[in-house]
Enzyme design. Structure first.
Site, PDB file in Angstrom:
ATOM      1  N   ILE A  78       0.893  -1.161   0.000  1.00  0.00           N
ATOM      2  CA  ILE A  78       0.000   0.000   0.000  1.00  0.00           C
ATOM      3  C   ILE A  78       0.929   1.208   0.000  1.00  0.00           C
ATOM      4  O   ILE A  78       1.570   1.499   0.999  1.00  0.00           O
ATOM      5  CB  ILE A  78      -0.921   0.027   1.232  1.00  0.00           C
ATOM      6  CG1 ILE A  78      -1.842  -1.189   1.232  1.00  0.00           C
ATOM      7  CG2 ILE A  78      -1.751   1.316   1.245  1.00  0.00           C
ATOM      8  CD1 ILE A  78      -2.765  -1.266   2.438  1.00  0.00           C
ATOM      9  N   PRO A  79       1.051   1.906  -1.128  1.00  0.00           N
ATOM     10  CA  PRO A  79       2.132   2.897  -1.298  1.00  0.00           C
ATOM     11  C   PRO A  79       1.886   4.243  -0.625  1.00  0.00           C
ATOM     12  O   PRO A  79       1.774   5.282  -1.276  1.00  0.00           O
ATOM     13  CB  PRO A  79       2.218   3.031  -2.820  1.00  0.00           C
ATOM     14  CG  PRO A  79       0.812   2.800  -3.279  1.00  0.00           C
ATOM     15  CD  PRO A  79       0.267   1.729  -2.359  1.00  0.00           C
ATOM     16  N   CYS A  80       1.824   4.229   0.708  1.00  0.00           N
ATOM     17  CA  CYS A  80       1.643   5.489   1.432  1.00  0.00           C
ATOM     18  C   CYS A  80       2.854   6.405   1.252  1.00  0.00           C
ATOM     19  O   CYS A  80       2.762   7.614   1.480  1.00  0.00           O
ATOM     20  CB  CYS A  80       1.379   5.226   2.913  1.00  0.00           C
ATOM     21  SG  CYS A  80       2.664   4.308   3.768  1.00  0.00           S
ATOM     22  N   HIS A  81       3.975   5.846   0.796  1.00  0.00           N
ATOM     23  CA  HIS A  81       5.174   6.664   0.551  1.00  0.00           C
ATOM     24  C   HIS A  81       4.972   7.633  -0.611  1.00  0.00           C
ATOM     25  O   HIS A  81       5.726   8.593  -0.757  1.00  0.00           O
ATOM     26  CB  HIS A  81       6.385   5.767   0.265  1.00  0.00           C
ATOM     27  CG  HIS A  81       6.163   4.807  -0.869  1.00  0.00           C
ATOM     28  ND1 HIS A  81       5.622   3.556  -0.701  1.00  0.00           N
ATOM     29  CD2 HIS A  81       6.411   4.925  -2.203  1.00  0.00           C
ATOM     30  CE1 HIS A  81       5.542   2.938  -1.862  1.00  0.00           C
ATOM     31  NE2 HIS A  81       6.011   3.751  -2.802  1.00  0.00           N
TER      32      HIS A  81
END
Length: 281
Positions: A246-249
């Protein structure tokens, strides 16, 4: 004992942090190599193998100007807009195409996860060590850590009554393939997550941000139909239980500053730069 891959990333991280904080002085290769206690040639080779480009070129992908440019490209477009995409087979749509989230039912996580059986393993990736855990339905937890003991304590705190077994299963193996260079063989990655309806909606929206692109908390709030919920969106992003998948970056401040990250701002910059290089290849 520190593995070679983790040792390499720690050196990479040290170099990236030095480059970010001294970019105005434009440090040369010799200076950066000295900071990580390697010869210039060894450092150049190590960095290029990891990033796919030189340290000097990599710095462009984590610069404020680059981030502002990406955000500007997205103005007037939604996260789901085809103008962001470069084709269905593109690696830029990796998360959107290959990752699916299923929320846990209340019965599955009640009483501290008493009804859950969870396998977990300690793994390596280009951004350090991580603990990955799975139920029979999918990945339920994946976080970066420096040591396995601390990582396991965190998992136990999240599911205190679940049955935990140290085992690398096929669900975990498939998820870890996402760090490999050849994504053509990826199977659908399933996530099985405990979260509120709002959190799940935010996490699902993050999957729509293409690799190499960036978004802001405000834009995510708009995408989920709650434009005044930027702060709540930030909280939901900060509670993301599955690093990288989950690419919260990919969510940064509207000013272009990368901002905080649960697993450290330098790691966030490393991932953003690494993805930027991969898309530009």
């Amino acid at each position: 004992m520190e593995t070679q891959e983790n040792l390499s990333f720690n050196r990479i991280a040290t170099a990236i942090e030095y480059l970010r904080t001294h970019f105005k002085e434009q440090p040369d290769l010799n200076e950066v190599a000295d900071k990580v206690h390697l010869s210039p040639s060894h450092f150049q080779r190590l960095f290029t193998e990891w990033a796919g480009t030189s340290p000097k070129k990599f710095l462009q992908y984590i610069s404020l100007e680059h981030a502002k440019g990406i955000l500007k490209q997205g103005e007037g477009a939604t996260l789901f807009d085809a103008t962001f995409e470069t084709g269905l087979s593109s690696t830029s749509r990796l998360h959107d195409l290959f990752i699916n989230i299923e929320g846990m039912s209340p019965a599955e996580y009640k009483n501290g996860g008493k009804n859950l059986s969870i396998n977990y393993s300690w793994a390596e990736c280009p951004f350090g060590n991580l603990l990955v855990a799975s139920t029979h339905k999918g990945i339920c937890h994946m976080t970066f850590h420096e040591d396995e003991k601390t990582a396991l304590i965190e998992l136990q705190a999240k599911f205190p009554n679940a049955g935990l077994t140290k085992k690398l299963d096929l669900i975990q193996q498939n998820a870890l393939f996402i760090f490999q260079k050849d994504w053509s063989q990826l199977s659908k990655v399933k996530l099985h997550l405990k979260g509120t309806d709002f959190q799940l909606k935010v996490w699902e929206s993050l999957l729509k941000i293409p690799m190499g692109k960036l978004s802001t908390y405000g834009r995510i709030a708009e995408q989920i139909g709650n434009p005044k919920a930027s702060r709540a969106v930030g909280t939901a992003i900060g509670s993301n239980p599955v690093a990288f998948l989950i690419p919260c970056h990919r969510v940064i401040q509207s000013s272009g500053v990368f901002g905080g990250y649960m697993w450290g701002p330098t790691r966030k910059a490393a991932i953003i730069g690494w993805e930027g290089v991969k898309v530009a290849e």
